[in-house]
Write a protein that holds these residues in place. Structure first.
Motif, PDB file in Angstrom:
ATOM      1  N   ALA A 136      -4.906  -6.262 -14.263  1.00 14.50           N
ATOM      2  CA  ALA A 136      -4.248  -5.028 -14.594  1.00 14.50           C
ATOM      3  C   ALA A 136      -3.767  -4.278 -13.523  1.00 14.50           C
ATOM      4  O   ALA A 136      -2.601  -4.039 -13.453  1.00 14.50           O
ATOM      5  N   VAL A 137      -4.549  -4.131 -12.235  1.00 14.82           N
ATOM      6  CA  VAL A 137      -4.136  -3.602 -11.123  1.00 14.82           C
ATOM      7  C   VAL A 137      -2.969  -4.465 -10.482  1.00 14.82           C
ATOM      8  O   VAL A 137      -1.975  -3.911 -10.150  1.00 14.82           O
ATOM      9  N   VAL A 138      -3.069  -5.766 -10.439  1.00 19.60           N
ATOM     10  CA  VAL A 138      -2.027  -6.466  -9.836  1.00 19.60           C
ATOM     11  C   VAL A 138      -0.866  -6.351 -10.587  1.00 19.60           C
ATOM     12  O   VAL A 138       0.470  -6.300 -10.132  1.00 19.60           O
ATOM     13  N   LEU A 139      -0.823  -6.556 -11.995  1.00 19.43           N
ATOM     14  CA  LEU A 139       0.088  -6.490 -12.998  1.00 19.43           C
ATOM     15  C   LEU A 139       1.136  -4.796 -12.675  1.00 19.43           C
ATOM     16  O   LEU A 139       2.058  -4.840 -12.610  1.00 19.43           O
ATOM     17  N   LEU A 140       0.171  -3.789 -12.667  1.00 19.60           N
ATOM     18  CA  LEU A 140       0.871  -2.698 -12.364  1.00 19.60           C
ATOM     19  C   LEU A 140       1.562  -2.400 -11.045  1.00 19.60           C
ATOM     20  O   LEU A 140       2.612  -2.111 -10.902  1.00 19.60           O
ATOM     21  N   LEU A 141       1.011  -3.375 -10.173  1.00 23.94           N
ATOM     22  CA  LEU A 141       1.545  -3.085  -8.508  1.00 23.94           C
ATOM     23  C   LEU A 141       3.009  -3.855  -8.721  1.00 23.94           C
ATOM     24  O   LEU A 141       3.772  -3.433  -8.191  1.00 23.94           O
ATOM     25  N   ILE A 142       2.900  -5.060  -9.515  1.00 28.07           N
ATOM     26  CA  ILE A 142       4.143  -5.733  -9.535  1.00 28.07           C
ATOM     27  C   ILE A 142       5.047  -4.919 -10.157  1.00 28.07           C
ATOM     28  O   ILE A 142       6.336  -4.638  -9.816  1.00 28.07           O
ATOM     29  N   MET A 143       4.601  -4.181 -11.408  1.00 24.85           N
ATOM     30  CA  MET A 143       5.640  -3.359 -12.210  1.00 24.85           C
ATOM     31  C   MET A 143       6.362  -2.229 -11.317  1.00 24.85           C
ATOM     32  O   MET A 143       7.462  -1.776 -11.724  1.00 24.85           O
ATOM     33  N   ILE A 144       5.384  -1.397 -10.583  1.00 26.94           N
ATOM     34  CA  ILE A 144       6.164  -0.359  -9.553  1.00 26.94           C
ATOM     35  C   ILE A 144       6.678  -0.710  -8.537  1.00 26.94           C
ATOM     36  O   ILE A 144       6.913  -0.001  -7.429  1.00 26.94           O
ATOM     37  N   PHE A 145       6.462  -2.121  -8.031  1.00 24.01           N
ATOM     38  CA  PHE A 145       7.064  -2.422  -6.859  1.00 24.01           C
ATOM     39  C   PHE A 145       8.218  -1.983  -6.340  1.00 24.01           C
ATOM     40  O   PHE A 145       8.549  -1.886  -5.251  1.00 24.01           O
ATOM     41  N   PRO A 146       9.094  -2.238  -7.265  1.00 23.82           N
ATOM     42  CA  PRO A 146      10.459  -1.686  -6.997  1.00 23.82           C
ATOM     43  C   PRO A 146      10.499  -0.268  -6.347  1.00 23.82           C
ATOM     44  O   PRO A 146      11.380  -0.202  -5.491  1.00 23.82           O
ATOM     45  N   TYR A 147       9.594   0.710  -6.914  1.00 22.45           N
ATOM     46  CA  TYR A 147       9.584   1.950  -6.287  1.00 22.45           C
ATOM     47  C   TYR A 147       8.923   1.919  -5.174  1.00 22.45           C
ATOM     48  O   TYR A 147       9.352   2.768  -4.132  1.00 22.45           O
TER      49      TYR A 147
END
Lengths: 276, 292
Positions: free
Chosen positions: A16-27
């Motif tokens: 979950a944390v890794v996926l979340l980091l990928i999702m907010i990576f553009p930010y």
């Protein structure tokens, strides 16, 4: 047994944390690049040399050749989004209250008209709405940006459904106490609608804040451009200043994220209701 | 139903009535009228050209492109956003605690302006960007992302899917919560595998939430503009030319207001019929799984 269960749980959170980091990576990429040395912008995923040059450039109005009023644009965005959202909220509450709680002749007709308009492809309205605004003398003005977006049928729809679900007994009780419709709306109905109001407010404000097409069409003066339009024009076709571009993107994105996080808890409560 | 209430009802709904006349009915009629003229948006004069604009539009490559591009976006964007939001929702569902915090985190991309996300992607995909350097040096791939028709369409679809994933995951999560847990227990006793449990139980039972997500994302697809305007301008060679892009270019860059109005009317008819048919298909699928 307990050990494997704990391990499984750990992996779930890890994923979950890794996926979340990928999702907010553009930010993350946006923020890092806005502080990054100009040599490194867009050259590496994780810059190592940092500077405030991009923000100085932005707030100082850029280089003398292209003076761009970024703070003015920020103010414009705020003025337009806030007034537009306020008008959308007020009109939606009034219309929805009448549709849900005041029995009057013609109510069904109005309700049907709203539904018809909601499902009507809005694409057809772009050019003639532009002409209407031009004809009533609101081209290149704040009102031109605000008025066509002073009413949200989606907000009316959401509020109507919510108000309908409020039991009549509350309203009858208030009437027995001598309250009129206005008092019922403000003292009984609205205080019960806090979480749905948060949801509607956030969606409307976010949508208005990030509008491009309409604001771009209706305003020509540099002094009235919204931040989103200025960013689009400044860095779209011309390019050239990637560092300040990321700083401007932060300027545009940060306020809305802060606003959202402030109301996040109420937002979730409201979403849970509106999705049921 | 007394007169006082009647007056109050009309008073309260008057903002909508004024709005509907000024920003819906008048524009609607005006649009039909304009579509039969050759007006150029500026000139004080124009002449009637009958249905010429329509016949011309049907033959124009831009309009044909808009028609097919929308369906290509549907074919790429919808599976992408449904898959990603289902995955996010499934992952969040498996967490015993802090669900809310994760959902809020996944929702954050929804707050991004299309301009900002397009600019970030432009940076990430620029010739010397770390991603392209890696692809070139390690894999020998030299991709001109925004200059290749399908790649450009794919990039735009990914940006929009990124934006909506968290929002749709939120909708799906509440869909999961309304599924009766006992069904899973019964299935587990019967030895149904996790994979089958998902496809045979969860997926069909998720229908109401999936329906909402599908309808919302189809609506999004027919309104794509910002990302395309910012990244490709409808190109390369009309590969990302959506209806909004075509109408915007025709009316406000080429100043063909009359012609663009005809395109807008064609676009809205196509949109209306397409959405109607797609809805019927989804509802049919729902009925087969026992939903009304």
């Amino acid at each position: 047994m307990v050990g494997t269960k704990k391990k499984g749980l750990f992996f779930r959170y890890l994923i979950a944390v890794v996926l979340l980091l990928i999702m907010i990576f553009p930010y993350i990429y946006m923020v890092l690049n806005s502080f990054s040395d100009w040599e490194q912008v867009d050259k590496t995923l994780f810059p190592t040399d940092f500077t405030l040059k991009s923000y100085e450039w932005l707030l100082g109005g850029g280089e003398a050749v292209i003076p761009r009023p970024w703070l003015q644009a920020f103010f414009n965005s705020f003025l337009v989004s806030a007034s537009s959202t306020l008008l959308m909220m007020v009109s939606a509450v009034l219309v929805a209250y009448a549709l849900a709680k005041i029995p009057f002749r013609g109510r069904d007709t109005i309700n049907n008209l709203i539904l018809f308009q909601m499902f009507f492809p809005a694409i057809i309205l772009l050019i003639p709405t532009f002409l209407v605004i031009q004809k009533i003398g609101m081209y290149d003005s704040y009102w031109g940006m605000i008025l066509p977006k002073a009413m949200s049928l989606w907000a009316v729809f959401m509020y109507t459904n919510f108000f309908k679900a409020i039991p009549e007994t509350f309203i009858e009780a208030a009437k027995l106490d001598g309250a009129n419709e206005r008092q019922i709306l403000f003292k009984v109905v609205l205080p019960m609608s806090k979480s749905i109001t948060t949801v509607i407010f956030l969606f409307l404000f976010m949508e208005r804040w990030t509008e491009l097409l309409w604001d771009m069409l209706v305003v020509k003066s540099d002094s009235m451009l919204t931040l989103n339009v200025l960013l689009s024009q400044m860095f779209g076709p011309y390019g050239g200043y990637p560092g300040p571009m990321y700083a401007a993107s932060v300027l545009l994105t940060l306020p809305i994220i802060i606003l959202f996080l402030i109301f996040a808890k109420k937002f979730q409560e409201g979403m849970q209701f509106s999705l049921k | 139903m007394n007169t006082k209430q009647g007056r109050l009802g009309w008073l309260f709904t008057s903002p909508y009535l004024i709005y509907a006349v000024v920003f819906f009915l008048i524009p609607l009629v005006w649009s039909l009228f304009l579509s039969m003229t050759d007006w150029n948006l500026i000139s004080p004069t124009f002449s009637f050209v009958g249905i010429t604009n329509y016949t011309e539009a049907f033959q124009s490559p831009g309009v044909k492109a808009a028609f097919f591009v929308t369906f290509k976006f549907l074919a790429v964007f919808i599976p992408l956003v449904v898959a990603s939001s289902v995955i996010v929702a499934l992952i969040v569902k498996g967490l015993p605690k802090y669900k809310g915090i994760f959902l809020i985190g996944f929702f954050l991309p929804y707050l991004a302006s299309g301009v900002v996300s397009s600019l970030i992607v432009k940076g990430l995909l620029s010739y010397n960007s770390p991603i392209n350097e890696f692809l070139r040096n390690s894999l020998g791939l030299d991709i001109d992302w925004l200059g290749t028709p399908f790649a450009a369409l794919f990039v735009v679809a990914v940006i929009i899917a990124w934006k909506f994933t968290g929002y749709y995951a939120l909708i799906l999560t509440s869909g999961f919560e309304s599924i009766n847990k006992e069904i899973y227990e019964a299935a587990m006793i019967d030895g149904v595998s996790a994979w089958q449990r998902f496809w045979k139980i969860t997926f069909p039972l998720l229908y109401p939430a999936l329906y909402t997500v599908l309808i919302l994302s189809i609506g999004v697809t027919f309104g794509i503009f910002t990302e395309v305007y910012q990244l490709t301008g409808g190109g390369p060679n009309f590969a990302t030319n959506t209806w909004q892009m075509e109408i915007f270019t025709r009316a406000f860059s080429n100043l063909q207001a009359g012609y663009a109005s005809a395109i807008a009317i064609i676009a809205s008819v196509v949109t209306f019929i397409s959405i109607f048919i797609i809805r019927k298909i989804i509802e049919l699928w729902g009925k087969r799984n026992g939903w009304d």
